[in-house]
Design a protein around this motif. Sequence first.
Motif, PDB file in Angstrom:
ATOM      1  N   SER A  54      52.364   2.845  17.349  1.00 54.89           N
ATOM      2  CA  SER A  54      53.181   1.869  16.621  1.00 54.89           C
ATOM      3  C   SER A  54      52.534   0.486  16.559  1.00 54.89           C
ATOM      4  O   SER A  54      52.988  -0.380  15.818  1.00 54.89           O
ATOM      5  CB  SER A  54      54.567   1.751  17.270  1.00 54.89           C
ATOM      6  N   VAL A  55      51.484   0.270  17.350  1.00 55.58           N
ATOM      7  CA  VAL A  55      50.875  -1.053  17.357  1.00 55.58           C
ATOM      8  C   VAL A  55      49.714  -1.154  16.343  1.00 55.58           C
ATOM      9  O   VAL A  55      49.225  -2.230  16.042  1.00 55.58           O
ATOM     10  CB  VAL A  55      50.411  -1.398  18.798  1.00 55.58           C
ATOM     11  N   ILE A  56      49.332  -0.002  15.797  1.00 52.40           N
ATOM     12  CA  ILE A  56      48.162   0.000  14.913  1.00 52.40           C
ATOM     13  C   ILE A  56      48.378  -0.844  13.643  1.00 52.40           C
ATOM     14  O   ILE A  56      47.478  -1.585  13.225  1.00 52.40           O
ATOM     15  CB  ILE A  56      47.711   1.452  14.638  1.00 52.40           C
ATOM     16  N   PRO A  57      49.574  -0.804  13.029  1.00 52.82           N
ATOM     17  CA  PRO A  57      49.771  -1.699  11.870  1.00 52.82           C
ATOM     18  C   PRO A  57      49.547  -3.170  12.209  1.00 52.82           C
ATOM     19  O   PRO A  57      49.020  -3.937  11.398  1.00 52.82           O
ATOM     20  CB  PRO A  57      51.230  -1.438  11.480  1.00 52.82           C
ATOM     21  N   ASP A  99      55.594  10.425  13.984  1.00 51.37           N
ATOM     22  CA  ASP A  99      56.537   9.300  13.933  1.00 51.37           C
ATOM     23  C   ASP A  99      55.949   8.052  13.282  1.00 51.37           C
ATOM     24  O   ASP A  99      56.668   7.257  12.684  1.00 51.37           O
ATOM     25  CB  ASP A  99      56.984   8.908  15.353  1.00 51.37           C
ATOM     26  N   TYR A 100      54.661   7.835  13.469  1.00 47.81           N
ATOM     27  CA  TYR A 100      54.085   6.557  13.037  1.00 47.81           C
ATOM     28  C   TYR A 100      52.924   6.722  12.049  1.00 47.81           C
ATOM     29  O   TYR A 100      52.280   5.758  11.676  1.00 47.81           O
ATOM     30  CB  TYR A 100      53.557   5.782  14.251  1.00 47.81           C
ATOM     31  N   SER A 101      52.593   7.950  11.708  1.00 54.10           N
ATOM     32  CA  SER A 101      51.428   8.268  10.874  1.00 54.10           C
ATOM     33  C   SER A 101      50.105   7.950  11.540  1.00 54.10           C
ATOM     34  O   SER A 101      49.075   7.853  10.879  1.00 54.10           O
ATOM     35  CB  SER A 101      51.451   7.533   9.521  1.00 54.10           C
ATOM     36  N   PHE A 102      50.115   7.687  12.820  1.00 58.51           N
ATOM     37  CA  PHE A 102      48.862   7.439  13.544  1.00 58.51           C
ATOM     38  C   PHE A 102      48.937   8.151  14.888  1.00 58.51           C
ATOM     39  O   PHE A 102      50.017   8.246  15.474  1.00 58.51           O
ATOM     40  CB  PHE A 102      48.670   5.949  13.872  1.00 58.51           C
ATOM     41  N   TYR A 103      47.813   8.564  15.391  1.00 56.99           N
ATOM     42  CA  TYR A 103      47.742   8.911  16.806  1.00 56.99           C
ATOM     43  C   TYR A 103      47.622   7.612  17.594  1.00 56.99           C
ATOM     44  O   TYR A 103      47.101   6.616  17.076  1.00 56.99           O
ATOM     45  CB  TYR A 103      46.488   9.746  17.090  1.00 56.99           C
ATOM     46  N   GLY A 104      48.057   7.647  18.844  1.00 51.04           N
ATOM     47  CA  GLY A 104      47.697   6.557  19.726  1.00 51.04           C
ATOM     48  C   GLY A 104      46.186   6.585  19.935  1.00 51.04           C
ATOM     49  O   GLY A 104      45.550   7.610  19.686  1.00 51.04           O
ATOM     50  N   MET A 105      45.620   5.480  20.345  1.00 54.04           N
ATOM     51  CA  MET A 105      44.170   5.431  20.528  1.00 54.04           C
ATOM     52  C   MET A 105      43.847   5.069  21.969  1.00 54.04           C
ATOM     53  O   MET A 105      44.617   4.376  22.633  1.00 54.04           O
ATOM     54  CB  MET A 105      43.553   4.385  19.601  1.00 54.04           C
ATOM     55  N   VAL A 106      42.689   5.522  22.401  1.00 56.17           N
ATOM     56  CA  VAL A 106      42.253   5.226  23.761  1.00 56.17           C
ATOM     57  C   VAL A 106      40.876   4.589  23.708  1.00 56.17           C
ATOM     58  O   VAL A 106      40.005   5.056  22.973  1.00 56.17           O
ATOM     59  CB  VAL A 106      42.158   6.522  24.607  1.00 56.17           C
ATOM     60  N   LEU A 107      40.693   3.529  24.449  1.00 55.97           N
ATOM     61  CA  LEU A 107      39.378   2.901  24.500  1.00 55.97           C
ATOM     62  C   LEU A 107      39.167   2.254  25.868  1.00 55.97           C
ATOM     63  O   LEU A 107      40.087   2.186  26.681  1.00 55.97           O
ATOM     64  CB  LEU A 107      39.176   1.891  23.368  1.00 55.97           C
ATOM     65  N   ALA A 108      37.941   1.837  26.110  1.00 48.54           N
ATOM     66  CA  ALA A 108      37.643   1.156  27.372  1.00 48.54           C
ATOM     67  C   ALA A 108      38.291  -0.220  27.315  1.00 48.54           C
ATOM     68  O   ALA A 108      38.120  -0.948  26.333  1.00 48.54           O
ATOM     69  CB  ALA A 108      36.133   1.016  27.549  1.00 48.54           C
ATOM     70  N   ARG A 109      39.023  -0.586  28.370  1.00 41.27           N
ATOM     71  CA  ARG A 109      39.651  -1.907  28.374  1.00 41.27           C
ATOM     72  C   ARG A 109      38.616  -3.016  28.177  1.00 41.27           C
ATOM     73  O   ARG A 109      38.876  -3.967  27.429  1.00 41.27           O
ATOM     74  CB  ARG A 109      40.454  -2.145  29.647  1.00 41.27           C
ATOM     75  N   PRO A 110      37.437  -2.927  28.841  1.00 43.39           N
ATOM     76  CA  PRO A 110      36.454  -3.985  28.606  1.00 43.39           C
ATOM     77  C   PRO A 110      36.078  -4.124  27.131  1.00 43.39           C
ATOM     78  O   PRO A 110      35.866  -5.223  26.636  1.00 43.39           O
ATOM     79  CB  PRO A 110      35.240  -3.528  29.434  1.00 43.39           C
ATOM     80  N   ASP A 111      36.046  -2.988  26.398  1.00 47.15           N
ATOM     81  CA  ASP A 111      35.702  -3.056  24.966  1.00 47.15           C
ATOM     82  C   ASP A 111      36.800  -3.778  24.191  1.00 47.15           C
ATOM     83  O   ASP A 111      36.526  -4.619  23.324  1.00 47.15           O
ATOM     84  CB  ASP A 111      35.509  -1.651  24.374  1.00 47.15           C
ATOM     85  N   LEU A 112      38.063  -3.459  24.506  1.00 42.12           N
ATOM     86  CA  LEU A 112      39.183  -4.122  23.815  1.00 42.12           C
ATOM     87  C   LEU A 112      39.183  -5.619  24.117  1.00 42.12           C
ATOM     88  O   LEU A 112      39.375  -6.463  23.233  1.00 42.12           O
ATOM     89  CB  LEU A 112      40.504  -3.483  24.258  1.00 42.12           C
TER      90      LEU A 112
END
Length: 377
Positions: A54-57, A99-112
Amino acid sequence: MSRLQILIAGGGLGGLAMAVMLERLPEHKKVDYLILERSTFLNPIGSAISLHASVIPLLKQLGIWSEIEKASKPMSHFSIKREDGSDLGTVDFAYGQLDYSFYGMVLARPDLHEILLSHVPPEKILTGKRIVSTTQDDFGVSCHCADSTIYHGDILIGADGAYSAVRQSLYKDLRAHGNLPRQDFSPIKLDQVVVVGITSPLNPLEYPMLKEDVCQFRIVLGGRDRAYTMWMVPLTDNRVAWSIGGRSDALNGSSFWSESQEEATTSFGLKAHQNSRFPDWGEAESESIEEICDYMRTKPNPFGYGTYGDLIDRTPKHLISRVMFEEKGFRTWYGGRTVLIGDACHKSVPFGGQGKPLSRMVILNTARRSGLGERYN
Ligand SMILES: Cc1cc2nc3c(=O)[nH]c(=O)nc-3n(C[C@H](O)[C@H](O)[C@H](O)COP(=O)(O)OP(=O)(O)OC[C@H]3O[C@@H](n4cnc5c(N)ncnc54)[C@H](O)[C@@H]3O)c2cc1C
């Protein structure tokens, strides 16, 4: 007319995400802002972090989605095993897509952290500014820092994490005036202790999970003598984020986990947290990290090559940290000219928690709690 002056306490993910939002304001609505960060430098540490669908938009609207997408993998499943390799089950995250038309995403916190930081002009961040108290009146708000400097603004955004100094000052004030609900008096619950790390790039032949385009969390629930969870999360660039966790009761003593599975449900004898000693990520004593890693290192890895020790040994030391996971949702998230966002008002167990939802992540929290969610969603 002079511009609105905003102070942001804390340059973690919440503070930086807030700054990127302010950077995106149209010219005629621009504000001045300054981040006051306690650390002397912004340390991009941590393990994997998940972003709820839900945060992707919001990320798209901020213009940072393509960078984040490149650094992430879609979160597809949890796959859970016992220590002996037998299956316990899977949890499907396809609902995000439905529900949101997206999968949740996973990444390295340092990258974010690096991505957010790259969108904030360096002159907007002051490091080495530990806020010790705040004051506010009808005319403005002030942050008093440990180095005796004082910063003034029109609005203060407390993004200074679970032990938020901004929250403590605000609550003291509200309580003195009888305006703080009882549930906000109670202490933060600390029941998870986790050591986390991110490996250097690994060989996909040894860790076949790296060949998958999606990110399936591998979880082992184990420990006959000491209950633990081991998480392995395949990231981009052939890295694996891992975490070793157990329950904490913030007890004393030198042993780090309780002696039996049953006992672990009530106690997890890691050294006393007593709030200020291990207040944050990466500030743990290195002996206790080594103690936990040594205990785990000979256990076979039911999801890949060799033992957990092989993962630990392939992780640069500076990327291993120990974390206390606190949990508490505060009801009061604003007062006067002060607003709290992220962990400062809504601390929940993130990646590595035992079976807690992963969706309660900062940007979502930030957006929703601060009322920006409606605008950006
Ligand atoms: C270093 C670090 C690593 C993390 N790694 C992971 C991870 O791998 N996976 C995961 O799911 N979650 C991780 N988390 C937690 C996750 O980032 C947070 O739960 C979530 O991002 C909420 O962010 P926040 O900005 O509200 O709080 P935080 O991320 O805790 O940021 C708070 C910021 O405020 C600063 N600060 C604290 N007190 C003061 C003060 N008095 N004055 C000024 N500044 C202050 C802190 O130094 C920090 O930069 C990590 C948090 C940190 C700080």
